[in-house]
Scaffold this motif. Structure first.
Motif: not given
Lengths: 471, 471, 471
Positions: A363, A366-368, A371, A400, C360, C363, C387, C396
């Motif tokens: 997870t 793409s989120r953490e 970036p 991702q 952002l 999930t 992003f 997605r």
């Protein structure tokens, strides 16, 4: 020595246009040398160059991917010959173990283990009939016959597998005598070590305080003070570097880093030394040492690798009976953004520093992670790892992470394995899946074919060499 | 009684090679009997075998998937005839309700509800023209006409739908008289119950203390002590088992389990009995009872099902006006690794125990559930659930869970529905999507066609029978 | 002015059947006007209608997507001409900056930035040769030549880009004089503002207390009391509405909302005014103001937008040297279910209220946002953001949100950009990816071609107009 049982288009898309592009890209990189900068093969193999023993000892007993799946379906680990911690009986009938494995081989359908083992059987050992319960004995005998030949000695396999470089991983207390012999024999340009100091960094590690004593002795440093402890690391890092290491490796429960004042760090170290650190203090200590390691990387140039997020040895009964690393390491949710900030505040913009981040928690791609890696100059993203070292795991990683991190902030593939014979299989899967991703971007006109060729080379060979400073 | 409005290739891939393989696999399993081990149909239907009433009462008012979507677009629940909690007016004009539904049917585009309802209309009722606002009345009349025929009585539909077995779900306080009648009529081999004790396990359940009193009376056990409370469960489990139950079912807010000492459990039970348990104590109590349930499963063989992670009745206004289960149950993030450890430490390696895990939080498929199920002998993964009982939800489950858990650690499909007429549609969607996944693995050479046929049968019929002990 | 370097089928699937359907759908909507209800273009452009200066100032220095990627690979921000916070030297050699960008353009392979910039170069500026290090100078000169022409003045570009409406975003303290001029010049039907009050809502914002003073002065309200503070918002909202605003916009660290008693709110406001609010109190205050904003939206009809979950200015060194918004905003995990409940309990069922949720943290698409939006009448889901404003991010979103939320609970596309010239590119990517999703559902028979055409129009034009009340 290929086999009709491994389809040449395996893992390629059914769409003819995509398949054609994927094939062309794969042809251009499939024979590039294997660079394996992170793994767990045994250096004594390369030092002593002895023949491997038999199929069960080589392919089943040490491979927790194999026996965990069999165990999950009710097969006792004793029946698979997994050694017990207290020496209580376990099967020594290697042929029976092999038969049990063959009988249950259907359980691996659509898993990466199945692909890796198929590759080993049909490509490395060259079988041209299917592996089944009926053919198990024939396979067992023929594998053992081949293992006894010179062609299957570890150094011969390095050549045959076209492995340009392989890194093993050793603890801070390792004396590296196998690597010394490897270097004395002139193989030091191909087999190197990596510095993995968890057992003297993690106050919750079994035997931590005893480990520290040995750490002091080996390094000749006074580990009763924080300064001496850090110097012991500097000393060991230099020794590992002299044995070819270009990287350090850190497997922590969390991604925590810390940036304490010198005074606070000294005080915390004394608490840790007293054996009375709380769980929170232990976490802060690990985090502080990570930041110190980053600082040492700036000095000595070793590339830092961090892979947090595993709950180790989750099954208490299995741990009590069989010990560590028996397929019961379970990932947990892992936070990176706040956890890494102290270290990044201090060293994140330093041009001499590289930190390769891995995750068991998809997870965060793409989120953490994407970036972060798409901004900080020091950061690179390691490949999909553990359970994600698989076709679908690789696909998700590219889908991702790429758009935000870019491809040049990744580091190619790691096989991360102790299953030596599966190394070509694992790199082949990664190369195929990379070509599939590139083919998709070519087919929908996000990149040109020229770029795809360039990127295929980078993902296979260029990025790993530069990221791990192997040039 | 098929319809040209349901395309025979629906849900199959556009790629001709994949589509051909998916078709072939689907042909081989589409007519296998339906085994429905977990659902919420009303046992009185099968006991009394009465005709259903009308289209609105059968297809709209009880289906929160339908009315929640209409509500989200501003249509009042009263205008859809949803009963109010306090008996205040709600529409009783069933034809108007049906027209309102038809007028807004476009809102369901690309949702699973649309597929299920299309299947019911065009396949079960056999319509050959599109359902639109213009045709709404014709549909309404014809549906009602068919519902009044013997062919649409519940037992006839069990035959027509080829349902080999269906499990309903009853609370611990249910007297199961419908199941008694079902068994008396000789249908007990096809309609069974399941033990769902949430209302006597969860101290935060409405009326919990009153429920406990009834629980004691029904079981003849002294529920003033922890031992008596546990015996009451044993008693009720045995009663449910006598009515065909092979499983228990637990819907908790979290996956928490606990393993308290007897003394602590006794003390906690007294706190719970006092009605003064804190939220944390209530959570621990639920967790302790789960572990006790696991122990009872080892004794009586009932398979345990756990599906945590829903914030129930999130919309306070809707709850106050219409009561529970009105489409406002919202999933939350759910942690399994630490939560399940106490239970797994005690029973995780017991060969007589099966625990089927469900989730509403897809992020745990690859991170937590697949690694757990790929190791622990007792664990199996339930199918995609609730909002994930959908083509894309099923695809993600196969993509994210298979490589680590393997297919044999899954349990086939659950329809989990109270919408009886949609059961064939739901199983058909699952069978199609399983064939799509298998076709993809065949097409990229991860499995052979022979294996795919075997696996298609397993995913449709074999796994569910074995996992739920229905043989 | 198209270019052979932009493939007409870009982003469309390789499968011929899917591609044909996607093409047909795209043809039907590609020329619809652009409606851009949320973005960050500079209103002075449209007020003053001056020519843009040069390629580096327009396309590199202000675009943190561009310079963050270059920075992540070790290129100094000073060498890219990014202005420093303290006025210390930064490159002013725009041609050298442009060359450096060209030399490193390969770093953007397979990223959305690459697609947007390609579109700007090959479509907006009409180049027909590739942008490379070798052609960099030619591009630089020709871009600058075109920028000096009347065809490239902002208002001309609004026409050329077929932008029916564009919203800018202004802070609560903005005097909106550019919008006043825009309206005086008769362009108020095309360029509107949006109310973004973060700097007077967030007690942790730089200069918050000073901002409040100005807020009081501008609104003529006594901001020393909670009631006066709320009235100041009412006043400013009305002013923004008079400048065309149909929406408010809120960028908070978390999705927290609160519903305090009047007394508690008054008391909390006094703590905030004292400058001594704790982090927790600041979070509650922001949450309380969000709920108040919802109440004001019920009154004045402004649509509310919420996009939580960014850790702003994560890189301390970059922040200290270059200030805010330098590509170091990193997403964090974000919880919506409990966070939004106070606001939803109060206004969630109000037919006059619209709340558009962004995230952002992908999930939450399937777990939290889609179930919430598929139930609450006030909720709509904003498009993929930051992003995730990318082909894979869009894919997605459709795959994970559609089945539960439905398409009609979404709001079309937002470009959210300050890169004016990239607006057509961004909308084009969104339109293409929407057509790809629709084509997949047509191809596997989930929707009909008629429905797909209707939905393509809705996703491109209908939903955004209705959701943002632009009709």
């Amino acid at each position: 020595m290929s086999s009709s049982l491994l389809h040449p288009d395996r893992l390629f898309p059914a769409n003819p246009e995509l398949r054609t592009v994927a094939r062309e890209l794969y042809q251009s990189i499939k024979d590039l040398p294997i660079v394996s900068p992170h793994g767990h093969t045994d250096p004594s193999w390369f030092a002593n160059n002895q023949c491997f023993d038999n199929a069960a000892d080589l392919l089943i007993k040490p491979d927790h991917y194999v026996f965990r799946m069999l165990y999950s379906q009710g097969i006792a680990l004793q029946d698979l010959g997994v050694p017990t911690a207290d020496g209580s009986p376990t099967s020594t009938d290697n042929r029976a173990i092999w038969r049990l494995f063959a009988k249950n081989y259907h359980l691996f359908a659509a898993t990466p283990s199945r692909m890796w083992i198929d590759h080993v059987l049909y490509q490395v050992f060259g079988f041209s009939e299917r592996f089944t319960e009926a053919s198990a004995d024939k396979f067992y005998d023929e594998i053992n016959r081949q293992l006894a030949t010179d062609e299957f000695r570890p150094r011969a396999l390095l050549d045959r597998f076209n492995i340009e470089l392989i890194a093993t991983t050793e603890g801070a207390l390792d004396t590296l005598e196998h690597h010394a012999k490897i270097r004395a024999d002139g193989w030091g340009h191909r087999v190197v070590t990596a510095y993995r100091p968890d057992n003297v960094v993690d106050p919750e590690f079994e035997g931590f305080l005893d480990n520290l004593k040995v750490f002091g002795e080996l390094s000749g440093c006074d580990i009763s003070t924080w300064e001496g402890y850090l110097n012991a690391h500097r000393n060991r890092r230099a020794f590992f570097k002299s044995m070819g290491a270009t990287s350090t490796d850190h497997g922590h429960a969390k991604a925590t880093t810390a940036n304490l004042s010198l005074e606070d760090a000294q005080a915390l170290y004394q608490v840790v030394l007293s054996g009375k650190a709380t769980a929170e203090q232990a976490d802060t200590f690990r985090g502080q040492v990570l930041t110190e390691m980053a600082g040492m990387s700036v000095e000595d140039g070793l590339v830092m690798q961090l892979h947090p997020g595993s709950y180790r040895n989750h099954n208490q009964v299995v741990f009590d009976t069989f010990g560590r690393d028996k397929g019961a390491d379970i990932p947990e949710q892992t936070e990176y953004v706040r956890a890494l900030k102290p270290l990044l505040d201090k060293y994140g913009n330093n041009p001499n520093f590289t930190l390769i981040l891995f995750t068991l928690d998809e997870t965060v791609y793409s989120r953490e992670l994407a970036p972060l890696a798409g901004h900080y100059p020091c950061l690179r993203l390691g490949p999909p790892w553990w359970f994600h070292d698989s076709p679908e795991g690789m696909r998700r990683f590219r889908q991702q992470a790429t758009e935000t991190a870019g491809l040049y902030n990744t580091v190619g593939f790691n096989d991360d394995t102790r299953a030596f014979l599966s190394i070509p299989a694992r790199h082949d899967v990664a190369r195929r899946m990379d070509c599939v991703s590139l083919a998709e971007w070519v087919a929908d006109h996000r990149i040109t074919m020229d770029e795809a060729h360039e990127l295929a080379h980078e993902l296979t060979y260029g990025l790993v060499k530069r990221a791990y400073k192997l040039d």
